[in-house]
Motif scaffolding. Structure first.
Motif, PDB file in Angstrom:
ATOM      1  N   LEU A 185       0.838  -1.204   0.000  1.00 45.85           N
ATOM      2  CA  LEU A 185       0.000   0.000   0.000  1.00 45.85           C
ATOM      3  C   LEU A 185       0.873   1.254   0.000  1.00 45.85           C
ATOM      4  CD1 LEU A 185      -2.776   1.297   0.041  1.00 45.85           C
ATOM      5  CD2 LEU A 185      -2.766   1.119   2.547  1.00 45.85           C
ATOM      6  N   ALA A 186       1.975   1.234   0.737  1.00 44.50           N
ATOM      7  CA  ALA A 186       2.877   2.392   0.759  1.00 44.50           C
ATOM      8  C   ALA A 186       3.405   2.693  -0.643  1.00 44.50           C
ATOM      9  CB  ALA A 186       4.040   2.126   1.719  1.00 44.50           C
ATOM     10  N   VAL A 187       3.757   1.646  -1.392  1.00 45.15           N
ATOM     11  CA  VAL A 187       4.268   1.840  -2.753  1.00 45.15           C
ATOM     12  C   VAL A 187       3.175   2.395  -3.661  1.00 45.15           C
ATOM     13  CG1 VAL A 187       5.137   0.642  -4.792  1.00 45.15           C
ATOM     14  CG2 VAL A 187       6.040   0.065  -2.536  1.00 45.15           C
ATOM     15  N   ALA A 192       0.832   7.846  -6.172  1.00 49.61           N
ATOM     16  CA  ALA A 192      -0.191   8.892  -6.288  1.00 49.61           C
ATOM     17  C   ALA A 192       0.281  10.239  -5.751  1.00 49.61           C
ATOM     18  CB  ALA A 192      -1.455   8.454  -5.538  1.00 49.61           C
ATOM     19  N   ARG A 193       1.451  10.283  -5.153  1.00 45.83           N
ATOM     20  CA  ARG A 193       1.919  11.533  -4.531  1.00 45.83           C
ATOM     21  C   ARG A 193       2.162  12.624  -5.572  1.00 45.83           C
ATOM     22  NH1 ARG A 193       6.903  10.873  -0.903  1.00 45.83           N
ATOM     23  NH2 ARG A 193       6.380  13.022  -0.360  1.00 45.83           N
ATOM     24  N   GLY A 194       2.722  12.230  -6.706  1.00 43.43           N
ATOM     25  CA  GLY A 194       2.990  13.227  -7.744  1.00 43.43           C
ATOM     26  C   GLY A 194       1.713  13.900  -8.210  1.00 43.43           C
ATOM     27  N   TRP A 195       0.653  13.095  -8.422  1.00 44.31           N
ATOM     28  CA  TRP A 195      -0.638  13.661  -8.833  1.00 44.31           C
ATOM     29  C   TRP A 195      -1.157  14.601  -7.752  1.00 44.31           C
ATOM     30  CZ3 TRP A 195      -5.395  13.821  -6.586  1.00 44.31           C
ATOM     31  CH2 TRP A 195      -6.446  14.300  -7.384  1.00 44.31           C
ATOM     32  N   ALA A 196      -1.088  14.170  -6.500  1.00 44.81           N
ATOM     33  CA  ALA A 196      -1.629  14.979  -5.406  1.00 44.81           C
ATOM     34  C   ALA A 196      -0.883  16.300  -5.273  1.00 44.81           C
ATOM     35  CB  ALA A 196      -1.555  14.187  -4.098  1.00 44.81           C
ATOM     36  N   LYS A 197       0.452  16.254  -5.377  1.00 40.45           N
ATOM     37  CA  LYS A 197       1.231  17.488  -5.242  1.00 40.45           C
ATOM     38  C   LYS A 197       0.973  18.445  -6.400  1.00 40.45           C
ATOM     39  CE  LYS A 197       5.088  16.003  -2.341  1.00 40.45           C
ATOM     40  NZ  LYS A 197       6.558  15.928  -2.225  1.00 40.45           N
ATOM     41  N   GLY A 198       0.744  17.874  -7.592  1.00 38.04           N
ATOM     42  CA  GLY A 198       0.524  18.723  -8.755  1.00 38.04           C
ATOM     43  C   GLY A 198      -0.896  19.216  -8.907  1.00 38.04           C
ATOM     44  N   THR A 199      -1.839  18.605  -8.187  1.00 41.89           N
ATOM     45  CA  THR A 199      -3.257  18.915  -8.385  1.00 41.89           C
ATOM     46  C   THR A 199      -3.903  19.587  -7.176  1.00 41.89           C
ATOM     47  OG1 THR A 199      -3.413  16.970  -9.822  1.00 41.89           O
ATOM     48  CG2 THR A 199      -5.483  17.942  -9.057  1.00 41.89           C
ATOM     49  N   LEU A 200      -3.595  19.082  -5.991  1.00 33.35           N
ATOM     50  CA  LEU A 200      -4.253  19.579  -4.783  1.00 33.35           C
ATOM     51  C   LEU A 200      -3.430  20.728  -4.205  1.00 33.35           C
ATOM     52  CD1 LEU A 200      -5.214  16.123  -3.261  1.00 33.35           C
ATOM     53  CD2 LEU A 200      -6.556  17.596  -4.782  1.00 33.35           C
ATOM     54  N   PRO A 201      -4.024  21.906  -4.046  1.00 29.94           N
ATOM     55  CA  PRO A 201      -3.252  23.117  -3.755  1.00 29.94           C
ATOM     56  C   PRO A 201      -2.708  23.245  -2.344  1.00 29.94           C
ATOM     57  CG  PRO A 201      -5.596  23.633  -3.842  1.00 29.94           C
ATOM     58  CD  PRO A 201      -5.457  22.209  -4.276  1.00 29.94           C
ATOM     59  N   THR A 202      -3.341  22.607  -1.357  1.00 26.35           N
ATOM     60  CA  THR A 202      -2.903  22.822   0.024  1.00 26.35           C
ATOM     61  C   THR A 202      -2.537  21.504   0.697  1.00 26.35           C
ATOM     62  OG1 THR A 202      -5.082  22.575   1.075  1.00 26.35           O
ATOM     63  CG2 THR A 202      -4.529  24.754   0.171  1.00 26.35           C
ATOM     64  N   TYR A 203      -1.765  21.646   1.765  1.00 25.07           N
ATOM     65  CA  TYR A 203      -1.399  20.474   2.566  1.00 25.07           C
ATOM     66  C   TYR A 203      -2.650  19.772   3.092  1.00 25.07           C
ATOM     67  CZ  TYR A 203       0.010  17.814   6.669  1.00 25.07           C
ATOM     68  OH  TYR A 203       0.159  16.826   7.605  1.00 25.07           O
ATOM     69  N   ASP A 205      -5.640  19.692   1.807  1.00 25.75           N
ATOM     70  CA  ASP A 205      -6.293  18.956   0.724  1.00 25.75           C
ATOM     71  C   ASP A 205      -5.616  17.605   0.500  1.00 25.75           C
ATOM     72  OD1 ASP A 205      -8.122  21.003   0.183  1.00 25.75           O
ATOM     73  OD2 ASP A 205      -6.756  21.988  -1.221  1.00 25.75           O
ATOM     74  N   ARG A 206      -4.286  17.617   0.477  1.00 24.87           N
ATOM     75  CA  ARG A 206      -3.542  16.375   0.244  1.00 24.87           C
ATOM     76  C   ARG A 206      -3.710  15.409   1.413  1.00 24.87           C
ATOM     77  NH1 ARG A 206      -0.188  20.470  -1.869  1.00 24.87           N
ATOM     78  NH2 ARG A 206       1.097  20.593   0.024  1.00 24.87           N
ATOM     79  N   LYS A 207      -3.715  15.957   2.628  1.00 24.93           N
ATOM     80  CA  LYS A 207      -3.898  15.133   3.823  1.00 24.93           C
ATOM     81  C   LYS A 207      -5.256  14.424   3.784  1.00 24.93           C
ATOM     82  CE  LYS A 207      -3.919  15.622   8.902  1.00 24.93           C
ATOM     83  NZ  LYS A 207      -5.328  15.563   9.293  1.00 24.93           N
ATOM     84  N   GLU A 208      -6.302  15.157   3.456  1.00 32.69           N
ATOM     85  CA  GLU A 208      -7.644  14.570   3.397  1.00 32.69           C
ATOM     86  C   GLU A 208      -7.747  13.543   2.281  1.00 32.69           C
ATOM     87  OE1 GLU A 208     -10.359  17.809   3.053  1.00 32.69           O
ATOM     88  OE2 GLU A 208      -9.996  18.535   5.109  1.00 32.69           O
ATOM     89  N   PHE A 209      -7.080  13.795   1.164  1.00 28.90           N
ATOM     90  CA  PHE A 209      -7.097  12.855   0.035  1.00 28.90           C
ATOM     91  C   PHE A 209      -6.523  11.505   0.453  1.00 28.90           C
ATOM     92  CE2 PHE A 209      -4.560  11.045  -3.488  1.00 28.90           C
ATOM     93  CZ  PHE A 209      -5.588  10.712  -4.366  1.00 28.90           C
ATOM     94  N   PHE A 210      -5.343  11.513   1.049  1.00 27.82           N
ATOM     95  CA  PHE A 210      -4.693  10.252   1.400  1.00 27.82           C
ATOM     96  C   PHE A 210      -5.355   9.572   2.601  1.00 27.82           C
ATOM     97  CE2 PHE A 210      -1.119  12.047  -1.083  1.00 27.82           C
ATOM     98  CZ  PHE A 210      -0.928  10.971  -1.945  1.00 27.82           C
ATOM     99  N   GLU A 211      -5.782  10.357   3.588  1.00 31.18           N
ATOM    100  CA  GLU A 211      -6.450   9.746   4.744  1.00 31.18           C
ATOM    101  C   GLU A 211      -7.776   9.124   4.335  1.00 31.18           C
ATOM    102  OE1 GLU A 211      -6.698  12.483   7.981  1.00 31.18           O
ATOM    103  OE2 GLU A 211      -4.553  12.246   8.486  1.00 31.18           O
ATOM    104  N   GLY A 212      -8.447   9.729   3.364  1.00 26.95           N
ATOM    105  CA  GLY A 212      -9.694   9.158   2.880  1.00 26.95           C
ATOM    106  C   GLY A 212      -9.490   7.794   2.253  1.00 26.95           C
ATOM    107  N   GLU A 237      -8.274   6.023  -8.003  1.00 28.78           N
ATOM    108  CA  GLU A 237      -8.736   6.785  -9.162  1.00 28.78           C
ATOM    109  C   GLU A 237     -10.042   7.508  -8.859  1.00 28.78           C
ATOM    110  OE1 GLU A 237      -7.065   7.457 -11.921  1.00 28.78           O
ATOM    111  OE2 GLU A 237      -5.444   6.379 -10.907  1.00 28.78           O
ATOM    112  N   SER A 238     -10.943   6.840  -8.124  1.00 26.01           N
ATOM    113  CA  SER A 238     -12.209   7.477  -7.737  1.00 26.01           C
ATOM    114  C   SER A 238     -11.961   8.655  -6.808  1.00 26.01           C
ATOM    115  CB  SER A 238     -13.127   6.452  -7.059  1.00 26.01           C
ATOM    116  OG  SER A 238     -13.519   5.435  -7.958  1.00 26.01           O
ATOM    117  N   ALA A 239     -10.998   8.492  -5.904  1.00 26.21           N
ATOM    118  CA  ALA A 239     -10.664   9.578  -4.980  1.00 26.21           C
ATOM    119  C   ALA A 239     -10.091  10.765  -5.738  1.00 26.21           C
ATOM    120  CB  ALA A 239      -9.674   9.073  -3.933  1.00 26.21           C
ATOM    121  N   LYS A 240      -9.292  10.487  -6.761  1.00 30.64           N
ATOM    122  CA  LYS A 240      -8.748  11.571  -7.582  1.00 30.64           C
ATOM    123  C   LYS A 240      -9.874  12.347  -8.271  1.00 30.64           C
ATOM    124  CE  LYS A 240      -4.272   9.476  -8.825  1.00 30.64           C
ATOM    125  NZ  LYS A 240      -3.478   8.954  -9.973  1.00 30.64           N
TER     126      LYS A 240
END
Length: 248
Positions: A185-187, A192-203, A205-212, A237-240
């Protein structure tokens, strides 16, 4: 050997008390250790002592891509093999003094000569570098916890030297609890980190994305245990899609 085992035996630390009275380790359980993960890639690490313990320490450093030099007049056959294949540098001699620590990041010593160990400790301390004299807490400025390692995951267990046996039991139980699926799961999440950093503007937002994803239903760990990797990828993909839609 745990520190407590020295009680009543010959002193092996810099306080040279003759017979160990444990005064040097009485505050060990109250010492607040700063836990950190060190990046050893390309860093010079020295191990002094070529016995079984020296082999254990060398293998641990190599596992983390350290640039390892062994200083010992004789060495365990496996250490000889590592030297012959070029995995480590072997200086076939006794520790010579401060010059052996020039440009060194970390030194670990496991000799059976207390005066040599004490000298290594003082030489390292003068250089404000990391030093660990195995099983002699007052001759260490860092301790080595038991490690559970699975893929990119590393879990450290420390009892501050109080009970190596308990740390070993905890290591076994933790390795059973957090198995290979956590590393997988870590891998997957790292991809997905690159997508999150490039798409989600705030920390946040990214925190909620991954915790979800990690804490969601269905549980991705359960899916991976059942080899349902494709479903985990679909969840991501659905979360994205949801996260991107919320920003529109």
């Amino acid at each position: 050997m745990p520190a407590q085992a020295y009680a009543g035996k010959e002193c092996v630390c810099q306080f040279r008390k003759g017979i160990c009275d444990q005064s040097c380790v009485r505050d060990m359980l109250e010492t607040p250790f700063y836990i950190a993960c060190l990046k050893l890639t390309g860093r010079k690490c020295v191990v002094v002592g070529g016995g079984d313990i020296g082999l254990e320490k060398v293998e641990g450093l190599l596992a983390c891509s350290g640039d390892v030099t062994l200083i010992a007049p004789t060495a365990h056959p496996e250490l000889e093999r590592l030297a012959s294949e070029g995995s480590i540098t072997w200086e076939k001699r006794e520790y010579a003094g401060p010059e052996d620590l020039e440009a060194v990041f970390m030194v670990i010593a496991c000799t059976d000569d207390s005066e040599v160990n004490i000298g290594i400790f003082y030489d390292a301390e003068k250089r404000a570098m990391l030093v660990n004299i195995v099983d002699v807490p007052p001759l260490c400025n860092f301790i080595l916890p038991a490690i559970v390692r699975t893929g990119p995951l590393a879990i450290a267990i420390s009892t501050a030297g109080a009970s190596p046996a308990l740390a070993k039991r905890m290591k076994r139980e933790i390795s059973e609890l957090f198995g290979e699926e956590y590393a997988r799961l870590a891998v997957i999440l790292n991809d997905a980190r690159g997508w999150a950093k490039g798409t989600l503007p705030t920390y946040q937002d990214r925190k909620e994305f991954f915790e979800g994803i990690v804490n969601g239903d269905p549980d991705p760990i359960v899916l991976l245990r059942e080899d349902r990797d494709a479903e985990v990828l679909a969840i991501i993909e659905s979360a994205k899609e949801r996260a991107a839609a919320a920003l529109a």
